[in-house]
Scaffold this motif. Structure first.
Motif, PDB file in Angstrom:
ATOM      1  N   LEU A  34       0.827  -1.204   0.000  1.00 15.85           N
ATOM      2  CA  LEU A  34       0.000   0.000   0.000  1.00 15.85           C
ATOM      3  C   LEU A  34       0.865   1.260   0.000  1.00 15.85           C
ATOM      4  O   LEU A  34       0.552   2.228  -0.674  1.00 15.85           O
ATOM      5  CB  LEU A  34      -0.944  -0.013   1.194  1.00 15.85           C
ATOM      6  N   ALA A  35       1.964   1.240   0.733  1.00 18.28           N
ATOM      7  CA  ALA A  35       2.875   2.391   0.759  1.00 18.28           C
ATOM      8  C   ALA A  35       3.605   2.561  -0.567  1.00 18.28           C
ATOM      9  O   ALA A  35       3.925   3.688  -0.967  1.00 18.28           O
ATOM     10  CB  ALA A  35       3.877   2.231   1.897  1.00 18.28           C
ATOM     11  N   ALA A  36       3.864   1.473  -1.269  1.00 15.50           N
ATOM     12  CA  ALA A  36       4.560   1.542  -2.550  1.00 15.50           C
ATOM     13  C   ALA A  36       3.642   1.970  -3.693  1.00 15.50           C
ATOM     14  O   ALA A  36       4.120   2.437  -4.735  1.00 15.50           O
ATOM     15  CB  ALA A  36       5.182   0.185  -2.883  1.00 15.50           C
ATOM     16  N   ALA A  37       2.346   1.832  -3.505  1.00 14.41           N
ATOM     17  CA  ALA A  37       1.385   2.120  -4.575  1.00 14.41           C
ATOM     18  C   ALA A  37       1.468   3.552  -5.110  1.00 14.41           C
ATOM     19  O   ALA A  37       1.465   3.736  -6.336  1.00 14.41           O
ATOM     20  CB  ALA A  37      -0.026   1.793  -4.115  1.00 14.41           C
ATOM     21  N   PRO A  38       1.529   4.590  -4.262  1.00 15.28           N
ATOM     22  CA  PRO A  38       1.609   5.950  -4.830  1.00 15.28           C
ATOM     23  C   PRO A  38       2.852   6.178  -5.694  1.00 15.28           C
ATOM     24  O   PRO A  38       2.783   6.847  -6.724  1.00 15.28           O
ATOM     25  CB  PRO A  38       1.639   6.860  -3.596  1.00 15.28           C
ATOM     26  N   PHE A  39       3.981   5.608  -5.279  1.00  8.45           N
ATOM     27  CA  PHE A  39       5.201   5.750  -6.069  1.00  8.45           C
ATOM     28  C   PHE A  39       5.059   5.045  -7.419  1.00  8.45           C
ATOM     29  O   PHE A  39       5.489   5.564  -8.450  1.00  8.45           O
ATOM     30  CB  PHE A  39       6.406   5.201  -5.306  1.00  8.45           C
ATOM     31  N   LEU A  40       4.429   3.886  -7.396  1.00  8.33           N
ATOM     32  CA  LEU A  40       4.169   3.156  -8.640  1.00  8.33           C
ATOM     33  C   LEU A  40       3.238   3.954  -9.544  1.00  8.33           C
ATOM     34  O   LEU A  40       3.463   4.046 -10.757  1.00  8.33           O
ATOM     35  CB  LEU A  40       3.571   1.784  -8.329  1.00  8.33           C
ATOM     36  N   LEU A  41       2.215   4.571  -8.977  1.00  6.16           N
ATOM     37  CA  LEU A  41       1.274   5.365  -9.772  1.00  6.16           C
ATOM     38  C   LEU A  41       1.961   6.574 -10.403  1.00  6.16           C
ATOM     39  O   LEU A  41       1.705   6.899 -11.567  1.00  6.16           O
ATOM     40  CB  LEU A  41       0.095   5.807  -8.906  1.00  6.16           C
ATOM     41  N   VAL A  42       2.814   7.236  -9.638  1.00  9.61           N
ATOM     42  CA  VAL A  42       3.546   8.390 -10.191  1.00  9.61           C
ATOM     43  C   VAL A  42       4.446   7.940 -11.337  1.00  9.61           C
ATOM     44  O   VAL A  42       4.504   8.582 -12.390  1.00  9.61           O
ATOM     45  CB  VAL A  42       4.356   9.093  -9.086  1.00  9.61           C
ATOM     46  N   TYR A  43       5.142   6.830 -11.148  1.00  7.30           N
ATOM     47  CA  TYR A  43       6.033   6.318 -12.187  1.00  7.30           C
ATOM     48  C   TYR A  43       5.250   5.914 -13.442  1.00  7.30           C
ATOM     49  O   TYR A  43       5.651   6.220 -14.566  1.00  7.30           O
ATOM     50  CB  TYR A  43       6.834   5.142 -11.638  1.00  7.30           C
ATOM     51  N   LEU A  44       4.123   5.249 -13.241  1.00  7.10           N
ATOM     52  CA  LEU A  44       3.285   4.886 -14.377  1.00  7.10           C
ATOM     53  C   LEU A  44       2.758   6.130 -15.092  1.00  7.10           C
ATOM     54  O   LEU A  44       2.711   6.176 -16.324  1.00  7.10           O
ATOM     55  CB  LEU A  44       2.107   4.024 -13.928  1.00  7.10           C
ATOM     56  N   GLY A  45       2.356   7.129 -14.333  1.00  8.06           N
ATOM     57  CA  GLY A  45       1.865   8.366 -14.934  1.00  8.06           C
ATOM     58  C   GLY A  45       2.934   9.079 -15.734  1.00  8.06           C
ATOM     59  O   GLY A  45       2.668   9.628 -16.800  1.00  8.06           O
ATOM     60  N   TYR A  46       4.140   9.079 -15.218  1.00  8.75           N
ATOM     61  CA  TYR A  46       5.254   9.711 -15.923  1.00  8.75           C
ATOM     62  C   TYR A  46       5.547   8.993 -17.236  1.00  8.75           C
ATOM     63  O   TYR A  46       5.831   9.620 -18.245  1.00  8.75           O
ATOM     64  CB  TYR A  46       6.491   9.708 -15.019  1.00  8.75           C
ATOM     65  N   GLN A  47       5.455   7.681 -17.221  1.00 10.21           N
ATOM     66  CA  GLN A  47       5.781   6.886 -18.411  1.00 10.21           C
ATOM     67  C   GLN A  47       4.638   6.797 -19.419  1.00 10.21           C
ATOM     68  O   GLN A  47       4.884   6.799 -20.620  1.00 10.21           O
ATOM     69  CB  GLN A  47       6.182   5.461 -17.993  1.00 10.21           C
ATOM     70  N   TRP A  51      -4.514   7.945 -18.253  1.00  8.65           N
ATOM     71  CA  TRP A  51      -5.471   6.842 -18.342  1.00  8.65           C
ATOM     72  C   TRP A  51      -4.948   5.588 -17.660  1.00  8.65           C
ATOM     73  O   TRP A  51      -5.711   4.872 -17.007  1.00  8.65           O
ATOM     74  CB  TRP A  51      -5.833   6.535 -19.796  1.00  8.65           C
ATOM     75  N   ILE A  52      -3.671   5.336 -17.802  1.00  6.32           N
ATOM     76  CA  ILE A  52      -3.073   4.176 -17.134  1.00  6.32           C
ATOM     77  C   ILE A  52      -3.100   4.374 -15.623  1.00  6.32           C
ATOM     78  O   ILE A  52      -3.386   3.440 -14.863  1.00  6.32           O
ATOM     79  CB  ILE A  52      -1.625   3.948 -17.632  1.00  6.32           C
ATOM     80  N   VAL A  53      -2.826   5.607 -15.181  1.00  9.35           N
ATOM     81  CA  VAL A  53      -2.872   5.903 -13.742  1.00  9.35           C
ATOM     82  C   VAL A  53      -4.289   5.721 -13.211  1.00  9.35           C
ATOM     83  O   VAL A  53      -4.491   5.167 -12.122  1.00  9.35           O
ATOM     84  CB  VAL A  53      -2.347   7.329 -13.451  1.00  9.35           C
ATOM     85  N   LEU A  54      -5.277   6.156 -13.955  1.00  6.59           N
ATOM     86  CA  LEU A  54      -6.658   5.989 -13.537  1.00  6.59           C
ATOM     87  C   LEU A  54      -7.016   4.507 -13.411  1.00  6.59           C
ATOM     88  O   LEU A  54      -7.604   4.085 -12.410  1.00  6.59           O
ATOM     89  CB  LEU A  54      -7.600   6.678 -14.526  1.00  6.59           C
ATOM     90  N   ALA A  55      -6.642   3.717 -14.395  1.00  7.59           N
ATOM     91  CA  ALA A  55      -6.930   2.279 -14.355  1.00  7.59           C
ATOM     92  C   ALA A  55      -6.198   1.609 -13.190  1.00  7.59           C
ATOM     93  O   ALA A  55      -6.780   0.787 -12.469  1.00  7.59           O
ATOM     94  CB  ALA A  55      -6.534   1.624 -15.668  1.00  7.59           C
ATOM     95  N   ALA A  56      -4.939   1.965 -12.984  1.00  7.57           N
ATOM     96  CA  ALA A  56      -4.171   1.373 -11.883  1.00  7.57           C
ATOM     97  C   ALA A  56      -4.731   1.822 -10.532  1.00  7.57           C
ATOM     98  O   ALA A  56      -4.772   1.033  -9.588  1.00  7.57           O
ATOM     99  CB  ALA A  56      -2.700   1.749 -12.011  1.00  7.57           C
ATOM    100  N   SER A  57      -5.170   3.065 -10.436  1.00  6.99           N
ATOM    101  CA  SER A  57      -5.750   3.564  -9.184  1.00  6.99           C
ATOM    102  C   SER A  57      -7.023   2.808  -8.836  1.00  6.99           C
ATOM    103  O   SER A  57      -7.241   2.446  -7.673  1.00  6.99           O
ATOM    104  CB  SER A  57      -6.058   5.057  -9.281  1.00  6.99           C
ATOM    105  N   VAL A  58      -7.857   2.576  -9.816  1.00  5.11           N
ATOM    106  CA  VAL A  58      -9.090   1.811  -9.587  1.00  5.11           C
ATOM    107  C   VAL A  58      -8.751   0.395  -9.128  1.00  5.11           C
ATOM    108  O   VAL A  58      -9.365  -0.132  -8.198  1.00  5.11           O
ATOM    109  CB  VAL A  58      -9.968   1.796 -10.855  1.00  5.11           C
ATOM    110  N   ALA A  59      -7.751  -0.218  -9.743  1.00  3.37           N
ATOM    111  CA  ALA A  59      -7.355  -1.571  -9.354  1.00  3.37           C
ATOM    112  C   ALA A  59      -6.808  -1.596  -7.929  1.00  3.37           C
ATOM    113  O   ALA A  59      -7.148  -2.479  -7.133  1.00  3.37           O
ATOM    114  CB  ALA A  59      -6.307  -2.107 -10.324  1.00  3.37           C
ATOM    115  N   ILE A  60      -5.979  -0.621  -7.584  1.00  4.94           N
ATOM    116  CA  ILE A  60      -5.402  -0.564  -6.234  1.00  4.94           C
ATOM    117  C   ILE A  60      -6.491  -0.311  -5.199  1.00  4.94           C
ATOM    118  O   ILE A  60      -6.529  -0.966  -4.157  1.00  4.94           O
ATOM    119  CB  ILE A  60      -4.298   0.499  -6.173  1.00  4.94           C
TER     120      ILE A  60
END
Length: 83
Positions: A34-47, A51-60
């Motif tokens: 759970l603590a790693a999730a925001p960092f993963l979302l930021v990295y996914l958003g940067y890359q 839309w990918i961040v939105l999908a990953a956020s819903v999954a998390i």
């Protein structure tokens, strides 16, 4: 496949493994995920963009809905008690 998607896939696999553990053993690795999730979302958003961040956020949020609801209720009780 880019590194960020590989990292996201690894996070999902680890989350699935943690879900297979007995409830008393899920707490520590679940908090780490759970603590790693925001960092993963930021990295996914940067890359890959929003839309990918939105999908990953819903999954998390779907995977961690019960602990997040519990923490939210606890926070609300703490705020109301401070008044």
């Amino acid at each position: 496949m880019t590194a960020s998607l590989t990292l996201a896939a690894l996070w999902v696999i680890l989350a699935a493994i943690v879900a297979l553990l007995p409830m008393r053993r899920q707490f520590a690795p679940g908090i780490v995920l759970l603590a790693a999730a925001p960092f993963l979302l930021v990295y996914l958003g940067y890359q890959h963009g929003g839309w990918i961040v939105l999908a990953a956020s819903v999954a998390i949020l779907s995977m961690f809905r019960r602990p997040l609801f519990y923490m939210g209720k606890r926070l609300i009780r703490r705020v109301r008690g401070a008044e």
